[in-house]
Design an enzyme around this catalytic site. Structure first.
Site, PDB file in Angstrom:
ATOM      1  N   LEU A 150       0.826  -1.211   0.000  1.00 50.29           N
ATOM      2  CA  LEU A 150       0.000   0.000   0.000  1.00 50.29           C
ATOM      3  C   LEU A 150       0.859   1.259   0.000  1.00 50.29           C
ATOM      4  CD1 LEU A 150      -2.658  -0.877   2.756  1.00 50.29           C
ATOM      5  CD2 LEU A 150      -2.986  -0.934   0.260  1.00 50.29           C
ATOM      6  N   SER A 151       0.287   2.343  -0.456  1.00 49.09           N
ATOM      7  CA  SER A 151       0.944   3.638  -0.328  1.00 49.09           C
ATOM      8  C   SER A 151       1.228   3.906   1.153  1.00 49.09           C
ATOM      9  CB  SER A 151       0.037   4.730  -0.901  1.00 49.09           C
ATOM     10  OG  SER A 151       0.623   5.988  -0.722  1.00 49.09           O
TER      11      SER A 151
ATOM     12  N   ALA B 216       3.292   2.235   2.985  1.00 45.97           N
ATOM     13  CA  ALA B 216       3.716   1.025   3.703  1.00 45.97           C
ATOM     14  C   ALA B 216       5.211   1.066   4.013  1.00 45.97           C
ATOM     15  CB  ALA B 216       3.368  -0.223   2.896  1.00 45.97           C
TER      16      ALA B 216
ATOM     17  N   SER C 160       2.046  -1.602  -7.230  1.00 45.81           N
ATOM     18  CA  SER C 160       1.799  -2.813  -8.047  1.00 45.81           C
ATOM     19  C   SER C 160       0.705  -3.689  -7.434  1.00 45.81           C
ATOM     20  CB  SER C 160       3.087  -3.609  -8.282  1.00 45.81           C
ATOM     21  OG  SER C 160       3.909  -3.716  -7.141  1.00 45.81           O
TER      22      SER C 160
ATOM     23  N   LYS D  75       7.788   1.250   1.132  1.00 47.36           N
ATOM     24  CA  LYS D  75       8.583   0.737   0.005  1.00 47.36           C
ATOM     25  C   LYS D  75       9.775   1.648  -0.320  1.00 47.36           C
ATOM     26  CE  LYS D  75       4.931   0.859  -2.630  1.00 47.36           C
ATOM     27  NZ  LYS D  75       3.968   1.390  -1.636  1.00 47.36           N
TER      28      LYS D  75
HETATM   29  N1  LIG Z   1       9.397   0.262  10.061  1.00 45.23           N
HETATM   30  C1  LIG Z   1       9.231   1.120   9.058  1.00 45.23           C
HETATM   31  N2  LIG Z   1       9.677   0.821   7.822  1.00 45.23           N
HETATM   32  C2  LIG Z   1       9.497   1.685   6.813  1.00 45.23           C
HETATM   33  N3  LIG Z   1       8.886   2.886   6.924  1.00 45.23           N
HETATM   34  C3  LIG Z   1       8.438   3.242   8.145  1.00 45.23           C
HETATM   35  C4  LIG Z   1       8.594   2.383   9.262  1.00 45.23           C
HETATM   36  N4  LIG Z   1       8.034   2.979  10.324  1.00 45.23           N
HETATM   37  C5  LIG Z   1       7.580   4.159   9.919  1.00 45.23           C
HETATM   38  N5  LIG Z   1       7.810   4.343   8.601  1.00 45.23           N
HETATM   39  C6  LIG Z   1       7.417   5.541   7.863  1.00 45.23           C
HETATM   40  O1  LIG Z   1       6.401   5.178   6.942  1.00 45.23           O
HETATM   41  C7  LIG Z   1       6.460   6.021   5.804  1.00 45.23           C
HETATM   42  C8  LIG Z   1       6.532   5.164   4.560  1.00 45.23           C
HETATM   43  O2  LIG Z   1       6.479   6.001   3.431  1.00 45.23           O
HETATM   44  P1  LIG Z   1       7.040   5.604   2.012  1.00 45.23           P
HETATM   45  O3  LIG Z   1       7.042   6.830   1.193  1.00 45.23           O
HETATM   46  O4  LIG Z   1       8.305   4.844   2.156  1.00 45.23           O
HETATM   47  O5  LIG Z   1       5.908   4.602   1.521  1.00 45.23           O
HETATM   48  P2  LIG Z   1       5.715   3.955   0.095  1.00 45.23           P
HETATM   49  O6  LIG Z   1       5.374   2.527   0.354  1.00 45.23           O
HETATM   50  O7  LIG Z   1       6.873   4.251  -0.773  1.00 45.23           O
HETATM   51  O8  LIG Z   1       4.405   4.697  -0.428  1.00 45.23           O
HETATM   52  P3  LIG Z   1       3.997   5.139  -1.915  1.00 45.23           P
HETATM   53  O9  LIG Z   1       3.464   3.906  -2.584  1.00 45.23           O
HETATM   54  O10 LIG Z   1       2.942   6.164  -1.714  1.00 45.23           O
HETATM   55  O11 LIG Z   1       5.218   5.690  -2.601  1.00 45.23           O
HETATM   56  C9  LIG Z   1       7.688   6.914   5.973  1.00 45.23           C
HETATM   57  O12 LIG Z   1       7.285   8.161   6.486  1.00 45.23           O
HETATM   58  C10 LIG Z   1       8.513   6.130   6.993  1.00 45.23           C
HETATM   59  O13 LIG Z   1       9.347   6.975   7.739  1.00 45.23           O
HETATM   60 MG   LIG Z   2       7.103   5.326  -2.533  1.00 44.08          MG
END
Ligand SMILES: Nc1ncnc2c1ncn2[C@@H]1O[C@H](COP(=O)(O)OP(=O)(O)OP(=O)(O)O)[C@@H](O)[C@H]1O
Ligand SMILES: [Mg+2]
Length: 183
Positions: free
Chosen positions: A23-24, A26, A96, A28
């Site tokens: 998910l957004s 999460a 994805s 990644k």
């Molecule tokens: N254990 C963890 N691992 C990864 N991220 C974490 C954790 N705990 C908190 N976070 C926070 O969760 C957020 C994750 O955001 P991130 O932009 O990495 O998500 P994403 O999966 O790339 O979303 P998107 O699909 O929207 O790009 C960040 O602000 C990060 O600091």
């Molecule tokens: Mg991202």
């Protein structure tokens, strides 16, 4: 001499695709950014294909219908495969959401002799909505965004990921270490 050469270098000729789905919010992108310097330090050639960057470039103009999302993943997969066939370690961070699209890309990679790792970056909707890194969940939950994954659009979680990281339960460095160990 040829045999000697292959024993020495043969294993390193194919690269790896590490595909992070979830998910957004999460985690990644956060995990990929923390992981990349470790891989570089190991002497690997590394490239990142991040969903946000791809949608501004390679997939600019695509929307969020199932068809457009599948096209987006096919494009990312195409580039990832080209790179990995040439020894690059490719880090893909993209929501994805569709199982079949992910499977198709990773199957193609395996047929090319590329090592693949499907990583499920997992956190419950309540958690990612609370993080709301981009402020989009607030809007999506208010009904202002159509086709928002996990709210108004499907997310098909991997049934048998190579790695399942629960980012609401383990710290970032634990996720990074888990991926490094799987390599
Ligand atoms: N254990 C963890 N691992 C990864 N991220 C974490 C954790 N705990 C908190 N976070 C926070 O969760 C957020 C994750 O955001 P991130 O932009 O990495 O998500 P994403 O999966 O790339 O979303 P998107 O699909 O929207 O790009 C960040 O602000 C990060 O600091
Ligand atoms: Mg991202």
């Amino acid at each position: 001499l040829l045999l000697w050469y292959f024993l020495l270098f043969g294993e390193n000729m194919n690269g790896t695709i590490i595909w992070l789905t979830g998910l957004s919010g999460a985690g990644k992108t956060t995990i990929v950014q923390a992981l990349e310097p470790h891989l570089t330090a190991l002497g690997r050639a590394v490239e990142v294909l991040d969903g946000d960057a791809v949608r501004e470039t390679l997939s600019k103009g695509l929307g969020f219908s199932k068809e457009d999302r599948d096209t987006n993943i096919k494009r990312i997969g195409f580039v990832a495969n080209l790179l990995a066939k040439n020894g690059v370690t490719v880090l893909v961070s993209a929501i994805s959401p569709y199982r079949d699209a992910r499977r198709e890309v990773l199957e193609t990679a395996k047929q090319n002799g590329v090592k693949t790792l499907e990583v499920f970056v997992d956190a419950p909707l309540e958690v990612v909505a609370e993080r709301d890194v981009k402020g989009l969940y607030k809007k999506a939950l208010a009904g202002e965004i159509k086709h928002f994954t996990g709210v108004s659009d499907p997310y098909e979680a991997p049934l048998a990921p190579d790695l399942h990281l629960c980012t609401d339960q383990q710290p970032l460095q634990a996720s990074v270490q888990a991926i490094l160990e799987r390599l």
